[in-house]
Design a protein around this motif. Structure first.
Motif, PDB file in Angstrom:
ATOM      1  N   UNK A 164      25.050  19.570  28.137  1.00 26.33           N
ATOM      2  CA  UNK A 164      25.020  18.437  27.212  1.00 26.33           C
ATOM      3  C   UNK A 164      25.888  17.317  27.793  1.00 26.33           C
ATOM      4  N   UNK A 165      25.325  16.112  27.851  1.00 26.65           N
ATOM      5  CA  UNK A 165      26.076  14.927  28.262  1.00 26.65           C
ATOM      6  C   UNK A 165      26.306  14.052  27.041  1.00 26.65           C
ATOM      7  N   UNK A 166      27.463  13.392  26.986  1.00 24.40           N
ATOM      8  CA  UNK A 166      27.796  12.517  25.868  1.00 24.40           C
ATOM      9  C   UNK A 166      28.332  11.198  26.399  1.00 24.40           C
ATOM     10  N   UNK A 167      28.132  10.141  25.610  1.00 24.40           N
ATOM     11  CA  UNK A 167      28.610   8.824  26.023  1.00 24.40           C
ATOM     12  C   UNK A 167      30.022   8.546  25.524  1.00 24.40           C
ATOM     13  N   UNK A 168      30.531   9.376  24.588  1.00 27.74           N
ATOM     14  CA  UNK A 168      31.902   9.196  24.090  1.00 27.74           C
ATOM     15  C   UNK A 168      32.543  10.547  23.799  1.00 27.74           C
ATOM     16  N   UNK A 169      33.863  10.548  23.786  1.00 24.55           N
ATOM     17  CA  UNK A 169      34.598  11.736  23.341  1.00 24.55           C
ATOM     18  C   UNK A 169      34.296  12.046  21.875  1.00 24.55           C
ATOM     19  N   UNK A 191      29.972  17.734  28.794  1.00 29.67           N
ATOM     20  CA  UNK A 191      30.809  16.759  29.485  1.00 29.67           C
ATOM     21  C   UNK A 191      30.575  15.362  28.927  1.00 29.67           C
ATOM     22  N   UNK A 192      31.603  14.552  29.002  1.00 26.32           N
ATOM     23  CA  UNK A 192      31.495  13.143  28.640  1.00 26.32           C
ATOM     24  C   UNK A 192      31.231  12.352  29.915  1.00 26.32           C
ATOM     25  N   UNK A 476      42.689   8.448  31.055  1.00 20.03           N
ATOM     26  CA  UNK A 476      42.533   9.897  30.980  1.00 20.03           C
ATOM     27  C   UNK A 476      41.062  10.254  31.076  1.00 20.03           C
ATOM     28  N   UNK A 477      40.666  11.135  31.971  1.00 24.98           N
ATOM     29  CA  UNK A 477      39.256  11.493  32.121  1.00 24.98           C
ATOM     30  C   UNK A 477      38.794  12.410  31.000  1.00 24.98           C
ATOM     31  N   UNK A 478      38.016  11.861  30.068  1.00 27.80           N
ATOM     32  CA  UNK A 478      37.605  12.634  28.899  1.00 27.80           C
ATOM     33  C   UNK A 478      36.798  13.864  29.284  1.00 27.80           C
ATOM     34  N   UNK A 479      35.941  13.708  30.308  1.00 27.54           N
ATOM     35  CA  UNK A 479      35.090  14.829  30.679  1.00 27.54           C
ATOM     36  C   UNK A 479      35.906  16.001  31.214  1.00 27.54           C
ATOM     37  N   UNK A 480      37.103  15.738  31.723  1.00 28.47           N
ATOM     38  CA  UNK A 480      37.947  16.789  32.280  1.00 28.47           C
ATOM     39  C   UNK A 480      38.321  17.810  31.194  1.00 28.47           C
TER      40      UNK A 480
END
Length: 518
Positions: A164-169, A191-192, A476-480
């Protein structure tokens, strides 16, 4: 050869995120099938890359658009089901390794792609741009039966995927908790992937601005309201915003400023101070410079849909007009506001409705003009990079997505005034890369604050310089936070704004190459 099919149930040329996905996959060696409707021209890279194959889904006959929604909806869904099955099962003869699906729209794509992925052994990746049921609720209301059915459908068929990919946290947190999103494979994850501009987006040089408005001059000339509003033009030596005046100490602008200077004088009347109309000889031509009598250029990109209330901008422009008249008539005032040209790009159902209102309003305006233009993909970033201020009216039906238009503007070094909603702070940092407003009065105040004494406004210059230095800032890398530990080694603890290519390589490359030794 590794393969991916990307499904866009919309105009391919108006789906920048999915076009960027296709470009990134193709550059990484994937045979990439991009599926969607024809219409706007796609980005040039997709036409050059040999591994990209574009498949156009046939449109419904125009006569069907006259049908009521209760009849049109099932006909449209049946047509889409047949088209998608034909494309993914027949046109694409080799089963794709991945199927990347844009959501929304959710019906019928979520269920259909899940079935096709199962039949062909493909890994389905859902790219969550927004929530389909929330967009339908704008039209029918949150309690409508169709909206409740759409929500159940979207939550059921969207719950499970390879990734799943997202455009925001905010969207990642909300869907993970509310719908218990799951990954079918231990290598898949949530992941974001923030939208970022492509590498060619940048602040336009004066030469690029000059060439763009030379090209757009015929489009501007058809607007009757601009004929006495914009400075006079002598093609090809000048445009409403630039000119190639010869260097001469005898030809001066306001307050003795040479006309070839990049500075401009303060405008004390809506007519402004014209530049010299003397056509220079070939030997005297210099590089283009910004005109001292140009208006401030504001740009807004909109889809002309109910989730973007264009009336907010109209009311703000009315207030700006009144304020500019007030300041210009005050003989004791030393600060003035410039004339403003607002260019609105995009296509959509409400365009004619609002532009008719604009035409009526500006019959009595002296300081403001607003026009709608449709630009080719290669001209759009040049316009953004040439503008002085961007405007975002995106309000988000779900309050969980971010406006791509703001990302594009930041990529072109353009400060933004953005309508506030829940997760906007993930993109717009108030006072650092833009301003946030809640209503038309606040937007009008921001126009005045940013444009007072234009172009020497400290506020405008501060935001522009801040954007120019954005690549040096870390966030801060949200996807991390949502990536399995085995992939976190590919992600720096801090990372820069970067481009789409940088961000995609950081987030997507480990996801789709997780079974390959990197």
């Amino acid at each position: 050869m590794r393969t991916v099919a990307i499904l866009v149930l919309g105009d391919i040329g108006r789906s920048p995120r999915m076009m960027y996905h296709a470009k990134s996959f193709a550059e990484m060696g994937f045979v990439t099938d991009l599926i969607g409707y024809a219409g706007s021209k796609p980005i040039p890279a997709l036409e050059r890359l040999p591994r990209v194959r574009i498949h156009h889904i046939p449109q419904l006959p125009k006569i069907c658009s006259r049908l009521p929604f209760i009849l049109l909806a099932p006909i449209k869904i049946i047509h889409q089901v047949v088209s998608i099955i034909t494309c993914l099962l027949i046109w694409i003869d080799i089963p794709p390794e991945f199927i990347l699906l844009q959501n929304p729209p959710s019906i019928p794509t979520l269920a259909l792609v899940k079935l096709i992925g199962y039949l062909r052994g493909s890994k389905v990746i859902i790219d969550w741009h927004n929530l389909g049921y929330s967009i339908l609720a704008l039209k029918l209301g949150e309690k409508h039966l169709f909206v409740r059915i759409a929500k159940r459908y979207e939550s059921f068929f969207g719950r499970s995927a390879y990734a799943h990919l997202f455009v925001t946290q905010a969207m990642c947190r909300h869907l993970s908790k509310a719908w218990n999103l799951q990954c079918q494979d231990e290598r898949g994850h949530k992941v974001v992937l923030y939208d970022r501009p492509p590498r060619h987006f940048h602040r336009s040089s004066t030469q690029e601005t000059h060439e763009l408005f030379r090209k757009l001059q015929p489009n501007l000339a058809v607007h009757a309201g601009l004929r006495d509003f914009l400075p006079n033009v002598s093609a090809p030596y000048s445009t409403p915003f630039t000119h190639t005046a010869p260097v001469s100490t005898k030809t001066k602008g306001v307050a003795g400023i040479p006309l070839f200077s990049n500075q401009r004088a303060k405008i004390a009347s809506p007519i402004g101070t014209p530049v010299s109309e003397t056509v220079p000889s070939y030997s005297e031509i210099r590089l283009p410079a910004l005109r001292p009598d140009r208006p401030a250029l504001l740009v807004s990109s909109t889809s002309w849909t109910p989730d973007e209330d264009f009336s907010i901008l109209l009311e703000a422009l009315e207030l700006y007009e009144a304020r500019a008249v007030e300041l210009s008539s005050d003989a004791t005032n030393t600060q003035t506001l410039p004339k403003v040209l607002v260019i609105v790009t995009g296509k959509g159902p409400l365009r004619d409705h609002y532009m008719q209102k604009v035409e009526k309003l500006q019959e009595s305006w002296s300081w403001v003009r607003c026009i709608s233009l449709w630009l080719e993909a290669e001209d759009y970033p040049t316009l953004l990079g040439s503008a002085d201020l961007g405007i975002s009216l995106h309000s988000s039906s779900s309050a969980l997505d971010l406006p791509m238009k703001v990302v594009d503007m930041f990529g072109c070094g353009l400060p933004v005034c953005a309508l506030n909603f829940a997760c906007l702070n993930e993109l717009v940092q108030r006072g650092r890369n833009g301003l946030v407003f809640h209503d038309s009065a606040e937007l009008a105040d921001q126009f005045e604050d940013m444009l007072l004494s234009f172009p020497d406004s400290p506020r405008l210059q501060s935001l522009t310089e801040s954007l120019a230095n954005m690549s040096q800032r870390t966030v801060t890398p949200a996807h991390h936070l949502h990536m399995p530990k085995q992939y976190q080694q590919n992600t720096d603890a801090n990372w820069t704004w970067g481009t789409w290519d940088d961000n995609w390589a950081r987030v997507m490359r480990p996801l789709v190459l997780s079974d390959v030794n990197l």
